[in-house]
Design an enzyme around this catalytic site. Structure first.
Site, PDB file in Angstrom:
ATOM      1  N   SER A 235       0.823  -1.207   0.000  1.00  0.00           N
ATOM      2  CA  SER A 235       0.000   0.000   0.000  1.00  0.00           C
ATOM      3  C   SER A 235       0.859   1.260   0.000  1.00  0.00           C
ATOM      4  O   SER A 235       1.845   1.351   0.724  1.00  0.00           O
ATOM      5  CB  SER A 235      -0.889  -0.011   1.245  1.00  0.00           C
TER       6      SER A 235
ATOM      7  N   GLY B 141      -3.722   3.895   1.149  1.00  0.00           N
ATOM      8  CA  GLY B 141      -4.661   4.076   2.253  1.00  0.00           C
ATOM      9  C   GLY B 141      -5.728   5.119   1.956  1.00  0.00           C
ATOM     10  O   GLY B 141      -5.431   6.177   1.413  1.00  0.00           O
TER      11      GLY B 141
ATOM     12  N   LEU C  51      -0.173   9.888   4.420  1.00  0.00           N
ATOM     13  CA  LEU C  51      -1.477   9.317   4.033  1.00  0.00           C
ATOM     14  C   LEU C  51      -2.388  10.284   3.287  1.00  0.00           C
ATOM     15  O   LEU C  51      -3.600  10.297   3.469  1.00  0.00           O
ATOM     16  CB  LEU C  51      -2.205   8.744   5.265  1.00  0.00           C
TER      17      LEU C  51
ATOM     18  N   ASN D 135      -4.732  -0.249   8.206  1.00  0.00           N
ATOM     19  CA  ASN D 135      -3.411   0.307   8.503  1.00  0.00           C
ATOM     20  C   ASN D 135      -3.399   0.877   9.916  1.00  0.00           C
ATOM     21  O   ASN D 135      -3.826   2.009  10.133  1.00  0.00           O
ATOM     22  CB  ASN D 135      -3.069   1.383   7.474  1.00  0.00           C
TER      23      ASN D 135
ATOM     24  N   CYS E  10       0.881   3.274  10.481  1.00  0.00           N
ATOM     25  CA  CYS E  10       1.594   4.338   9.776  1.00  0.00           C
ATOM     26  C   CYS E  10       2.368   5.201  10.766  1.00  0.00           C
ATOM     27  O   CYS E  10       1.773   5.780  11.670  1.00  0.00           O
ATOM     28  CB  CYS E  10       0.648   5.226   8.977  1.00  0.00           C
TER      29      CYS E  10
ATOM     30  N   THR F 266       6.645   0.414   7.531  1.00  0.00           N
ATOM     31  CA  THR F 266       7.999   0.966   7.539  1.00  0.00           C
ATOM     32  C   THR F 266       8.531   1.140   8.964  1.00  0.00           C
ATOM     33  O   THR F 266       7.764   1.183   9.923  1.00  0.00           O
ATOM     34  CB  THR F 266       8.034   2.326   6.830  1.00  0.00           C
TER      35      THR F 266
ATOM     36  N   GLY G 147      12.623  -0.505   1.733  1.00  0.00           N
ATOM     37  CA  GLY G 147      13.602  -0.870   0.713  1.00  0.00           C
ATOM     38  C   GLY G 147      14.474  -2.028   1.159  1.00  0.00           C
ATOM     39  O   GLY G 147      14.339  -2.540   2.277  1.00  0.00           O
TER      40      GLY G 147
ATOM     41  N   THR H 242       8.710  -0.620  -2.227  1.00  0.00           N
ATOM     42  CA  THR H 242       9.708   0.336  -2.708  1.00  0.00           C
ATOM     43  C   THR H 242      10.345  -0.066  -4.035  1.00  0.00           C
ATOM     44  O   THR H 242      10.675   0.797  -4.852  1.00  0.00           O
ATOM     45  CB  THR H 242      10.795   0.496  -1.612  1.00  0.00           C
TER      46      THR H 242
END
Lengths: 260, 300
Positions: free
Chosen positions: B20, B45, B72, B125, B128, B191, B215, B264
């Site tokens: 996402s 999102g 977002l 989610n 975040c 992340t 990544g 990524t």
């Protein structure tokens, strides 16, 4: 599904000023590229995975080639890697991306084509394609290394500003306009945000149609990730908020569309 | 050989979706990727109302990865339902809608709205790191995560995937909490909160100061967390975090993921998902696996 990342062949690589390099590549992008559009250039080094958006300086449609003039931004940067590549190497690219300058609107008008710093290169292809009444190319540099100057002189009246005053007007492109008492009916500009802010203000105060090319840190380069937004005057149809995507909706905007 | 996977009752044609936020709602990437080939498309999102997101710069590159603090930005559920769902429905792929919110009520409003829509799964989610309220507030406390899962499940007609944050002490505990709350699947990792400083300007690179790191650099962390979660819960796991190649995806599956998301890496090569799907298939052929399920979690 119609597009892909391609491996473009590097045809030449040349240092044309301190930290400024000129690279010609053979790419499918050359066929349709418009001045003001950009290409995403990728390193082959997986530790630097984001594309570098680089503006198109010149195109040669018949040869299927395109020129980028870019600044090496520091040690161990992606642009430094680009600068070390040689003719015959391949470089992954996607392009052309974004929307270019609507240069056909210049027909019959007095024009300013303005570039500052690493915003200078896209002005070249714009100047080459544009048909207008008076083509006034106003370009700003740091010092006497006025790269692309010869090419500009073959394509219009050239006015130069330098920060250190070594060539042309001391100051910025707005100072060059004032010093030479220049006037225009339409403006096209690319450069750092403070320069564009001054040009936007000047254009709006004088009721001049003005197109500016914006820059922001990008990730995808194709309009999906929403990293490189700028503030829009009206609510944007795509985002449904006051944000426009520089990579996809720009990088060229009518100055009155955006707040910078 | 069978590439199909069944995630909480929904059959995907292969185990690969997109993470996402890296793929919009698919429209921009559809120029580069045949969306029909993806197991599912996971959308960026969406909240009950439009969000403007954070100031720029929103992204920075870091060694072997990147950081983002987009915040977002989204057009709100109305535009999403009107524009993005019909676009994706043209393709033969599953639609996973990622839902964000600032409060339990926000999440439930979106989930209730989506109950009437033709979408296949919901990804909630709660992880975040880039918005002050909501998001991570639910994702770092097991009790809060369980409660919001329960609340969302009351309104959901589609299977619910809870997306977990790596910014916790025990990912296993978080996975158990959302499973107890009724989650049909979990996805991880979101992340990892990071920071980058510009030493010349002597300030933060991102306007938000901190951002989420993603990544290849985070891939080993993600594999470890998928492994820990897989050993803690029975619900299927969608593994993500730095997957750039088929080998990365296979590692994640062997660690316990039933499916994977590519994030990524889409920025480095927009068609990378197709290479990953083909690579998984080749590996299965070479290694004699007749299904993805047969590979899932076999490294103990």
């Amino acid at each position: 599904m119609t597009r892909k990342r391609e491996d473009a062949e590097i045809l030449s690589q040349e240092r044309i000023a301190k930290d400024i390099y000129s690279m010609w590549i053979r790419t499918e992008a050359a066929e349709t590229a418009q001045p003001g559009q950009f290409i995403s250039m990728y390193t082959n080094d997986g530790s630097k995975l984001l594309p570098r958006p680089i503006s198109i300086c010149e195109t040669d449609r018949e040869a299927g080639s395109l020129r980028v003039v870019y600044r090496v931004t520091g040690k161990n940067t992606g642009t430094e890697i680009f600068s070390q590549m040689k003719a015959g190497d391949t470089i992954p690219v996607i392009g052309p991306l974004g929307n270019g300058f609507p240069y056909e609107r210049a027909e019959g008008k007095r024009v300013f084509l303005m570039g500052g710093g690493i915003g200078v290169p896209p002005v070249l292809e714009l100047a080459k394609r544009m048909k207008c009444d008076r083509k006034q190319i106003v370009v700003g540099y740091r010092d006497e290394e006025t790269f692309l100057r010869d090419e500009f002189e073959q394509n219009g009246e050239v006015y130069i500003s330098t920060e250190d005053g070594s060539v042309g007007t001391k100051g910025n492109v707005m100072d060059a306009i004032r010093e030479n008492a220049l006037e225009a009916d339409i403006i096209y500009a690319c450069g750092p945000t403070p320069m564009l802010r001054a040009i936007k203000k000047y254009a709006e105060e004088n009721g001049i149609e003005c197109y500016i090319s914006l820059e922001e840190r990008m990730a995808c380069g194709i309009g999906a990730c929403l990293a490189c937004v700028c503030q829009s005057k009206e609510k944007d149809e795509h985002s449904n908020v006051h944000n426009k995507r520089i990579c996809k909706d720009g990088p060229v905007f009518l100055s009155t569309e955006v707040e910078i | 050989m069978n590439m199909k996977v069944n995630i909480a009752g929904v059959e995907w044609k292969n185990p690969v979706t997109v993470a996402s936020g890296t793929f919009g709602s698919g429209e921009e990437f559809s120029e580069f990727v045949d969306l029909n080939r993806l197991g599912a498309v996971t959308t960026k999102g969406v909240a009950n109302v439009p969000w403007s997101g954070n100031p720029t710069p929103r992204v920075a590159e870091v060694y072997g990865g990147m950081m983002n603090a987009v915040g977002l930005q989204n057009p709100g559920i109305d535009v999403f339902c009107r524009r993005d769902i019909p676009f994706l429905r043209k393709y033969d792929t599953k639609i996973i809608v990622n839902v964000c919110g600032r409060s339990t009520e926000d999440y439930c409003e979106v989930v209730e709205r989506l109950a009437e829509e033709d979408v296949d799964m919901l990804e909630i989610n709660i992880s975040c790191p880039n918005v002050k309220e909501g998001g991570i507030a639910f994702g770092q406390n097991p009790k809060a995560a369980e409660d919001i899962t329960k609340a969302v499940k009351k309104y959901a007609r589609q299977p619910v995937i809870m997306k977990l944050s790596p910014n916790v002490t025990s990912i296993a505990e978080m996975a158990k909490a959302v499973e107890a709350g009724g989650a049909d699947a979990v996805s991880l990792i979101n992340t990892i909160t990071g920071m980058k400083i510009d030493i010349n300007r002597k300030t933060f690179v991102l306007a938000n100061r901190t951002g989420g790191v993603s990544g290849p650099a985070v891939h080993p962390i993600a594999v470890r967390m998928v492994y820990e979660a897989a050993n803690a819960v029975r619900v299927p796991i969608i593994g993500m975090g730095g997957i750039s190649t088929a080998e990365d995806a296979i590692e994640m599956i062997l660690a316990g993921a039933s499916a994977v998301s590519v994030g990524t890496a889409n920025f480095h090569n927009p068609a990378v998902t197709l290479e990953i799907i083909d690579g998984i298939e080749r590996y299965m052929e070479q290694q004699g696996f007749d299904s993805v399920e047969a590979m899932t979690g076999i490294v103990k």
